[in-house]
Every structure is written in structure tokens, then in C-alpha cells.
Scaffold this active site. Structure first.
Site, PDB file in Angstrom:
ATOM      1  N   LYS A 269       0.757  -1.354  -0.020  1.00 42.18           N
ATOM      2  CA  LYS A 269      -0.061  -0.099   0.055  1.00 42.18           C
ATOM      3  C   LYS A 269       0.706   1.204   0.008  1.00 42.18           C
ATOM      4  CE  LYS A 269      -4.329  -1.677   1.344  1.00 42.18           C
ATOM      5  NZ  LYS A 269      -5.337  -2.176   2.304  1.00 42.18           N
ATOM      6  N   ARG A 304      -3.261 -10.401   4.733  1.00 40.01           N
ATOM      7  CA  ARG A 304      -3.954 -10.443   3.507  1.00 40.01           C
ATOM      8  C   ARG A 304      -2.632  -9.726   2.489  1.00 40.01           C
ATOM      9  NH1 ARG A 304      -6.115  -6.582  -0.263  1.00 40.01           N
ATOM     10  NH2 ARG A 304      -7.829  -7.725  -1.619  1.00 40.01           N
TER      11      ARG A 304
HETATM   12  N1  HH2 Z   1      -7.522  -3.754   0.782  1.00 44.74           N
HETATM   13  C1  HH2 Z   1      -7.912  -3.736  -0.358  1.00 44.74           C
HETATM   14  C2  HH2 Z   1      -9.013  -4.508  -0.821  1.00 44.74           C
HETATM   15  N2  HH2 Z   1      -9.714  -5.384   0.180  1.00 44.74           N
HETATM   16  N3  HH2 Z   1      -9.822  -6.265   2.199  1.00 44.74           N
HETATM   17  C3  HH2 Z   1      -9.704  -6.154   3.412  1.00 44.74           C
HETATM   18  N4  HH2 Z   1     -10.510  -6.905   4.247  1.00 44.74           N
HETATM   19  N5  HH2 Z   1      -8.527  -5.391   3.920  1.00 44.74           N
HETATM   20  C4  HH2 Z   1      -7.709  -4.666   3.028  1.00 44.74           C
HETATM   21  O1  HH2 Z   1      -6.923  -3.768   3.754  1.00 44.74           O
HETATM   22  C5  HH2 Z   1      -8.158  -4.571   1.834  1.00 44.74           C
HETATM   23  C6  HH2 Z   1      -9.294  -5.504   1.393  1.00 44.74           C
HETATM   24  C7  HH2 Z   1      -7.083  -3.072  -1.520  1.00 44.74           C
HETATM   25  O2  HH2 Z   1      -6.099  -3.545  -1.856  1.00 44.74           O
HETATM   26  P1  HH2 Z   1      -6.146  -4.430  -3.309  1.00 44.74           P
HETATM   27  O3  HH2 Z   1      -7.043  -5.373  -3.429  1.00 44.74           O
HETATM   28  O4  HH2 Z   1      -4.638  -4.714  -3.425  1.00 44.74           O
HETATM   29  O5  HH2 Z   1      -6.098  -3.445  -4.427  1.00 44.74           O
HETATM   30  P2  HH2 Z   1      -7.159  -2.933  -5.195  1.00 44.74           P
HETATM   31  O6  HH2 Z   1      -8.522  -2.548  -4.243  1.00 44.74           O
HETATM   32  O7  HH2 Z   1      -6.943  -1.834  -6.042  1.00 44.74           O
HETATM   33  O8  HH2 Z   1      -8.031  -4.133  -6.066  1.00 44.74           O
END
Ligand code: HH2
Length: 332
Positions: A269, A304
Site C-alpha cells: 500500500k 492479506r
Molecule cells: N484492501 C484492499 C482490498 N480489499 N480487504 C480487506 N479486508 N482489507 C484490506 O486492507 C483490503 C481489502 C485494497 O487492496 P488491493 O485489493 O490490493 O487493491 P485494489 O482495491 O486496487 O484491487
């Protein structure tokens, strides 16, 4: 809200009279000799008790949730997977070392535009089906804010729901989760993805995030979701500055006071880039692993991550060094 109880996590020390397991961890304890007075039994139990199993996984050791984004625009891995076959291949590799696969069809990165529900279903459901048809039995969580997507994903073989809006985005989501009887992760966010990073503010970020999660847990149980199927997440990067994220990470152990498993998603992040100067999200692996180890040392049960194999290697060493505190004699 009562004063926040801040358990001091300790590793490398056998559990005994003065060190209790933190949230049922085999590796992390906390010093139950509270400065300034004794804790009541209920608070002590919430901080120490072993958490209920999740999707057949015990939560006495940190579990890895591998991120599988089937989106064209996710902030670090968007557009990388070539259709269902590409996603299946990635899932196959990840499943060797991940305990849970988290499949998402809508980016919630800062500034992201919402995706139509039909599109989100078209991205995720065929991948979930393909994973199950290939005989990969790893638990799958569906990362969605939308009830129709959750229902379709659960029908296709997903085992839990990961809702970054903590059941606030779609009024039907709580009922879908309650009816299916599956676990759900409730995450804190301030604002929605499009605008959440425009000057987020808090009086006391730790207290406010804890209050929000406590209220959402109450709302979820009132809607018929069993308490022992709820996971909480402070929502790193969701309407938070780098300083807010650091405060939440420093105080992560306090979340065990809610008596539920804690999930942490900090992988790659932006705040890691802000602190380290590493611009490209995919180059933030080492910083992400450092945060994952910190979270494990605070007793977080689910991490995660994008980089499953690197995090698994680091975690295996951390677990070996932290030892297995269960059933040990007093540290005296
Ligand atoms: N962060 C993201 C998405 N889902 N779910 C939980 N429970 N906790 C988190 O911190 C979280 C999440 C954002 O990260 P990412 O999926 O890598 O990116 P994007 O939203 O751009 O797909």
C-alpha cells in the site's frame, strides 16, 4: 466507549502465570499484570481466548490470505491475469502456500470508479468455478461490497465474504451473509474509494476505528450473523494518511479487545511507498513483509498479502523464532 485496553504483546516467552496467550495465539502472549489495577474476567477473556475456527482453519497461528485481483485496474496487480486460465494458474501457485484466496472483481483503490455488479460477477464467478473444478480446495473469500456478487460467488464455491464497507454499502449484504451462514470480514473505511484519500481526519484514529468496528459487529449480529463468524479489519489505507496507518499498526493489539479475529491488509500500500520512497507498488515487497511480521507479533490472525511466498518464508522464520508458547511452564 470504555478506555482502550492496550495489551503489551510479548514473544519468545512461555505462557505462564503472568503471560497469557494473546487472542489464542501459539506465539504471542501478553502481560496480564496490568499496571494500574486488575482487569475484569470478561476483558481478560476477550483478550486471551482462542478464536473460533474460520473456514476450517484454526486461528492460533497467523494465516495468509493471498490476493487474487481479477480487475483491469487494481493499484498493484490490476490487468496482470490473462482471463480465467491466467487467474486459475495464479490461484494454483498461490494455493500451495496461502491459507485463503481472496478474489476481487472491483478495485477499491483510492480514486477507483465503481464497477457494475454484472461485470463484477462476470469477472469473479468463472474464476471461482474454475478453481473448484480444478480440485483446489483452499478456502475462497469474495472481496465485494455487493450482495448479488457475494451470493453468486458463494453459489460458485466461495466460503466467506470480505466486505470493505462492513455491510454498509449494500442493504442486502447482511441478509446474504446471515442466510448463507458464512464468515464475514468487516473492514473500517472513512468515505468511499473515490474520495477517501482527500484529507482524511480523525480526533483519535485508534478509538474511532475501534468504535466503528464495535458498532458494525453489533449491527451484523442484530442482522443474524453469528458473532463467531465475524472478522474485523482496521482498513489500512482506506481514508487514512500514512500517520493514521502507523498509529493503527502500533495499536493493533488493542483490536483484540473486541474478542474477534483480526485481519490486516497492508500489502504494497501507498503508505509503504511514502515511508520508504519506493514508488512502484510491486517493488514494495520487503516493506510489506516487514508490516506483516509486525502484525503477526501483535497477534493478527489473518494477513492479506500479494506476495504469498515471500511472506510465508518470513513468517516461517518468525514462527520458529517466536517458539510455540502453548502449554509452556511459567517463564520464571
Ligand atoms: N484492501 C484492499 C482490498 N480489499 N480487504 C480487506 N479486508 N482489507 C484490506 O486492507 C483490503 C481489502 C485494497 O487492496 P488491493 O485489493 O490490493 O487493491 P485494489 O482495491 O486496487 O484491487
Amino acid at each position: 466507549m470504555p478506555a482502550i485496553l492496550m495489551p503489551l504483546p510479548v514473544t519468545h516467552r512461555p505462557v505462564g502465570a503472568h503471560v497469557l496467550p494473546l487472542a489464542g495465539s501459539r506465539h504471542v502472549g501478553w502481560s496480564a499484570v496490568a499496571p494500574g489495577g486488575a482487569l475484569d474476567d470478561a476483558a481478560r477473556a476477550r483478550l486471551s481466548d482462542r478464536r473460533a475456527d474460520l473456514c476450517g482453519l484454526t486461528l492460533d497461528v497467523p494465516r495468509l490470505m493471498g490476493i487474487l485481483n481479477v480487475t483491469p485496474d487494481s493499484f498493484s496487480d490490476g490487468g496482470l491475469l490473462d482471463g480465467v486460465a491466467g487467474a486459475l494458474e495464479r490461484a494454483r501457485v498461490m494455493a500451495r502456500q496461502a491459507d485463503i484466496l481472496d478474489i476481487g472483481g472491483e478495485s477499491t483503490r483510492p480514486g477507483a470508479t465503481p464497477v457494475p455488479v454484472a461485470e463484477e460477477i462476470a469477472r469473479t464467478v468463472p474464476v471461482i468455478r474454475a478453481i473448484r473444478d480444478a480440485g483446489i480446495a483452499t478456502p475462497i473469500s469474495i472481496d465485494t461490497r455487493n450482495a448479488a456478487v457475494a451470493r453468486a460467488a458463494l453459489d460458485a464455491g466461495a466460503d466467506m465474504v470480505n466486505d470493505v464497507s462492513a455491510l454498509t454499502h449494500d442493504p442486502d449484504m447482511a441478509a446474504v451473509v446471515a442466510e448463507a451462514g458464512v464468515p464475514v470480514c468487516l473492514m473500517h473505511a472513512q468515505g468511499d474509494p473515490q474520495t477517501m484519500q482527500n484529507d482524511p481526519r480523525y480526533g483519535d484514529v485508534l478509538a474511532e476505528v475501534m468504535d466503528f468496528l464495535a458498532a458494525r459487529v453489533e449491527a451484523a449480529t442484530a442482522a443474524g450473523i453469528a458473532r463467531d463468524r465475524i472478522v474485523i479489519d482496521p482498513g489500512i489505507g482506506f481514508g487514512k494518511t500514512a500517520a493514521h496507518n502507523i498509529t493503527l499498526l502500533q495499536g493493533l493489539a488493542a483490536f483484540h479487545g473486541l474478542g474477534l479475529p483480526v485481519l490486516l491488509g497492508a500489502s504494497r500500500k501507498r503508505f509503504i511507498g511514502t515511508i520508504t520512497g519506493v514508488d512502484r507498488a510491486a517493488d514494495r515487497v520487503a516493506g510489506s513483509v516487514a508490516v506483516a511480521l509486525h502484525a503477526a507479533a501483535q497477534g493478527a490472525q489473518i494477513l492479506r498479502v500479494h506476495d504469498v511466498s515471500e511472506t510465508r518464508q518470513a513468517l516461517s522464520m518468525w514462527q520458529a523464532l517466536a517458539g510455540d508458547n502453548q502449554g509452556g511452564a511459567d517463564g520464571a
